[in-house]
Write an enzyme that holds these catalytic residues in place. Structure first.
Site, PDB file in Angstrom:
ATOM      1  N   ASP A  49       0.872  -1.172   0.000  1.00 16.31           N
ATOM      2  CA  ASP A  49       0.000   0.000   0.000  1.00 16.31           C
ATOM      3  C   ASP A  49       0.912   1.226   0.000  1.00 16.31           C
ATOM      4  OD1 ASP A  49      -2.078   1.770   0.078  1.00 16.31           O
ATOM      5  OD2 ASP A  49      -3.197   0.720   1.632  1.00 16.31           O
TER       6      ASP A  49
HETATM    7  C1  BGC Z   1      -5.031   3.283  -0.061  1.00 17.64           C
HETATM    8  C2  BGC Z   1      -5.124   2.291  -1.204  1.00 17.64           C
HETATM    9  C3  BGC Z   1      -5.029   3.020  -2.513  1.00 17.64           C
HETATM   10  C4  BGC Z   1      -3.734   3.791  -2.540  1.00 17.64           C
HETATM   11  C5  BGC Z   1      -3.526   4.565  -3.824  1.00 17.64           C
HETATM   12  C6  BGC Z   1      -3.822   4.175  -0.178  1.00 17.64           C
HETATM   13  O1  BGC Z   1      -3.895   5.217   0.740  1.00 17.64           O
HETATM   14  O2  BGC Z   1      -5.005   2.601   1.164  1.00 17.64           O
HETATM   15  O3  BGC Z   1      -6.336   1.593  -1.132  1.00 17.64           O
HETATM   16  O4  BGC Z   1      -5.125   2.107  -3.570  1.00 17.64           O
HETATM   17  O5  BGC Z   1      -3.725   4.732  -1.479  1.00 17.64           O
HETATM   18  O6  BGC Z   1      -4.396   5.623  -3.912  1.00 17.64           O
END
Ligand code: BGC
Length: 760
Positions: free
Chosen positions: A229
């Protein structure tokens, strides 16, 4: 299409190039290492609509317009695998049009509490339902040659301190509740990618969690890309060693250099790095097969979003006021009737192509009706009696009122949890005031997770849960209220009566907790309906509940076999009849109850479902297969899924609390279990094994008999009987040492003899 021969490219790459491929080059792209045969690929959120950044190098900026579909709470309430598949295809078309190779969704984490900030982005409190929905969506996305990313692996069920929080979960709960949706999606949809979660699981960050990543790769056979993530990697060398491939977002140059140093110094075997790099190259290869560019059909995707919203909205209550008749005057109250609340906050936020406004859609459906509108509340939390009075006035002068109630914007978002499940004080007062003067009041709710309704639901005529309904939800509401769409959604999560009834209530992380770095999943297996069933806790609306404008009956339940081997499974069949006057869809749910098991099991668990469409008077036969896993549970002592011989009840229902038919079947277990009895196993556990019982029973009975004889008075006799319980729960070797001097060999030898016997 660029032809990529992964192995030959791998041989040409320098360590620096390999390390660069393991980090992003920006927030949305992989690293461009300057070789034309290894192009960078583009990633974009998200689960219910594309969020393709206008500026590919910017973390935060407005995204290109895309269709905002309903969020996962609504999607799962459709219980419709095909619809999710169709939506997946539409998402992929938009991704192709906007040059996106890999979509960051769907998210399949479990809703362990209604407070979870991202609940609106997750499907269900039930792993089977979440898994089935994810399979449908991921298959649809990938059908078009775009990659799906299953996230967030694993146990990301709360947002509090999300970058560091340690989810402490026992092994069985992890296997039975928090992993199966991932497992199902990995095995059946073969997604291109998995995103690891921010949190730790049992002390280790998910991006570096060897145990979790080896379950994913070695047990489930996942050979795709694992990315972190955004900003979730603490130590890239460790993460690559554990099985992660790509650190997002980028560029984390310090980590890249650390990776190079680790390989040069021998701290990380280059083969381990190669493993990750070849998975990245394979993903680039897959992505390059799909030509990008073009456009997508804005109108048809908007219509699809509306159709899905109509299938996912749940009619919670109806005294007959719905569908609406030809009323002359209807009061429409509530700001969300003109400013719809249709998505949540955070990374999943879509810039919609257009938005259907509920009040306009109502006017379109009933041109002969006079709709009178009042805001009823503001979104800034201010208590305004004057607005309540105005709304109550128009409600009184109308024949019916439609009251649009929505959580204030950004109550539900990535990054934080909800503090409670209450509606704002103004909205509760508004509902009470309007229902006091207008008996035909219909409440339309927009929220991504349950809200408390106890204070007011009794006074309403109908309640429609319209969820975060996506950009076309306004039309779906009007369609349902006027009966052009017969509601068929059912809850994919329980609506509790109050927060303190919820399973994780005492184990929810917050500042008030003793240790704010750890959240203990103390409720174990018992989340959602598994908990309410087991504790007999009354709920507002049970899992699986949802009304229709027609009625259905269930008859003639049967299974292909009433005795069967676990590996063969059985198929449940039932006839469903539409007993009402309009066409409608029913969601037939199959739960399994194990009558007797060695370890505690939830009273029932969802193991199959089917959505069926029926004309008035029509009967259809539906069949639902049950396989090995429908009957198995995870046994931590054996570290595997096991079944046990015995009777199981197959419960066929219209909701988890509305079981219409049941059949009892007998399962023959094929689990050849090596006995796990050892020095520390209790007498009770030893006696459960038939081979040990033959030898042990006379010895134990002898001890108990002597204790009872020695006990003189009735009191001490009771004491002796209590001691029997103590003996039963003591490790066998303690009992030998303490109570028994007359066994045929030394206690230690006897233990070895018995362990050998039960494992023969
Ligand atoms: C989130 C993810 C997301 C990523 C990109 C993160 O803060 O937890 O679910 O895909 O950002 O935007």
């Amino acid at each position: 299409m660029i032809m990529i021969d992964v192995q030959s490219i791998l041989k040409q790459l320098t360590i620096e190039e390999k390390a660069a491929l393991c980090i992003g080059s920006g927030p949305w792209t992989t690293f461009n290492i300057g070789r034309p045969e290894v192009p960078a690929i583009t990633l974009a959120d998200g689960p219910h609509g594309l969020r393709r950044s206008r500026d590919i190098d910017a973390s935060f900026c407005q995204s290109l317009p895309a269709t905002c579909f309903p969020t996962a709470s609504c999607l799962a309430s459709t219980w419709d695998r095909n619809l999710l598949y169709t939506m997946g295809k539409a998402l992929a078309e938009e991704a192709i049009a906007q040059d996106v190779d890999l979509l960051l969704g769907p998210g399949v984490n479990m809703k362990r509490s209604p407070l979870g900030g991202r609940n609106f982005e997750y499907f269900s409190e039930d792993p089977y339902l979440a898994g089935e929905m994810a399979i449908g969506m991921a298959n649809g996305i990938q059908e078009k040659g775009v990659g799906a990313t299953i996230k967030h692996f694993a146990a990301n069920s709360q947002e509090f301190k999300r970058y560091l929080l340690n989810s402490e979960i026992d092994e069985r709960t992890l296997r039975e509740i928090y992993l199966p949706a991932f497992e199902m999606a990995i095995k059946k949809a073969k997604p291109w990618a998995v995103m690891s979660a921010y949190n730790k699981v049992n002390g280790v960050a998910c991006a570096e969690n060897t145990e979790l990543l080896s379950i994913l790769r070695d047990e489930w056979g996942f050979d795709g890309l694992v990315m972190s993530d955004w900003a979730a990697v603490h130590n890239l060398v460790k993460a690559i060693g554990a099985g992660l491939d790509l650190e997002m977002h980028g560029p984390q140059l310090v980590d890249m250099h650390a990776l190079v140093d680790a390989v040069r110094s021998g701290a990380l075997d280059e083969k381990v790095l190669d493993r990750s790099v070849s998975r990245i190259l394979s993903t680039i290869h897959k992505a390059s097969k799909t030509p990008k560019g073009g456009s997508f059909d804005i109108e048809s995707h908007h219509d699809l979003a509306g159709r899905i919203a109509g299938e996912g909205m749940v009619l919670l209550k109806n005294n007959g006021v719905l569908p609406l008749k030809d009323h002359g005057r209807i009061a429409v109250i509530g700001l969300s009737a003109i400013h719809p609340y249709f998505q949540g906050g955070g990374a999943s936020r879509v810039n919609p192509t257009k938005v259907a406004i509920p009040l306009d859609e109502l006017r379109r459906q009933a041109p002969g009706t006079r709709f009178m509108y009042a805001d009823g509340y503001t979104n800034d939390g201010e208590f305004r009696q004057d607005m309540i009075d105005e709304a109550t006035g128009i409600a009184q002068s109308a024949e019916a009122a439609i009251l649009f109630i929505a959580l204030p914007p950004l109550t539900e978002s990535e990054g934080y949890d909800r503090a409670d499940i209450d509606l704002p004080r103004q909205q509760v007062a508004l509902i009470r005031s309007v229902t006091a003067v207008q008996p035909n009041t219909v409440i339309v709710l927009n929220n991504g997770a349950p809200v408390a309704m106890g204070e007011w639901i009794g006074d309403t005529a109908a309640v429609l849960e319209a969820w975060m309904m996506g950009q076309a939800g306004g039309k779906a509401i009007a369609d349902i209220l006027y009966g052009h769409v017969n509601p068929s959604g059912k809850l994919a999560e329980t609506f509790p009566l109050k927060l303190s009834d919820t399973p994780a209530y005492l184990n929810w992380p917050s500042k008030a907790n003793i240790d704010t770095s750890t959240v203990r999943y103390g409720e174990g297996l018992f989340i959602g309906y598994r908990y309410y069933d087991a504790t007999d806790t009354p709920v507002l609306f049970p899992f699986g509940h949802g009304l229709s404008y027609t009625t259905f009956s269930y008859s003639n339940p049967r299974t292909t076999a009433s005795r069967f081997k676990d590996a063969d499974g059985t198929t449940v069949t039932v006839d469903v009849t539409n007993t009402g006057k309009v066409a409608g869809k029913e969601i037939v749910q199959v739960y399994v109850h194990d009558q007797k098991s060695s370890l505690i099991r939830p009273p029932k668990e969802l193991k199959g479902f089917v959505k069926v469409e029926l004309h008035p008077g029509e009967t259809k036969t539906v069949s639902i297969p049950l396989d090995y896993r429908s009957f198995a549970y995870y046994h931590p002592s054996y570290k595997r899924w096991v079944t046990e011989d015995g009777d199981f009840d197959i419960l066929i229902g219209a909701s988890s609390a509305d079981i219409r038919q049941h059949i009892t079947v007998h399962l023959q277990s094929g689990s050849k279990l090596r006995n796990h009895l050892n020095h520390n196993s209790t007498v009770r556990e030893w006696l459960e094994d038939s081979r040990a019982r033959v030898i042990l029973e006379p010895i134990i009975l002898g001890i108990i008999g002597r204790m009872c004889t020695m006990a003189g008075s009735a009191d001490s006799k009771n004491g002796a009987m209590n001691m029997t319980g103590d003996i039963m729960d003591a490790p066998l070797f303690v009992v030998f040492n303490y109570f028994e001097r007359s066994i045929p060999m030394l206690p230690e030898k006897m233990m070895h003899y018995l362990i050998g016997k039960v494992n023969e």
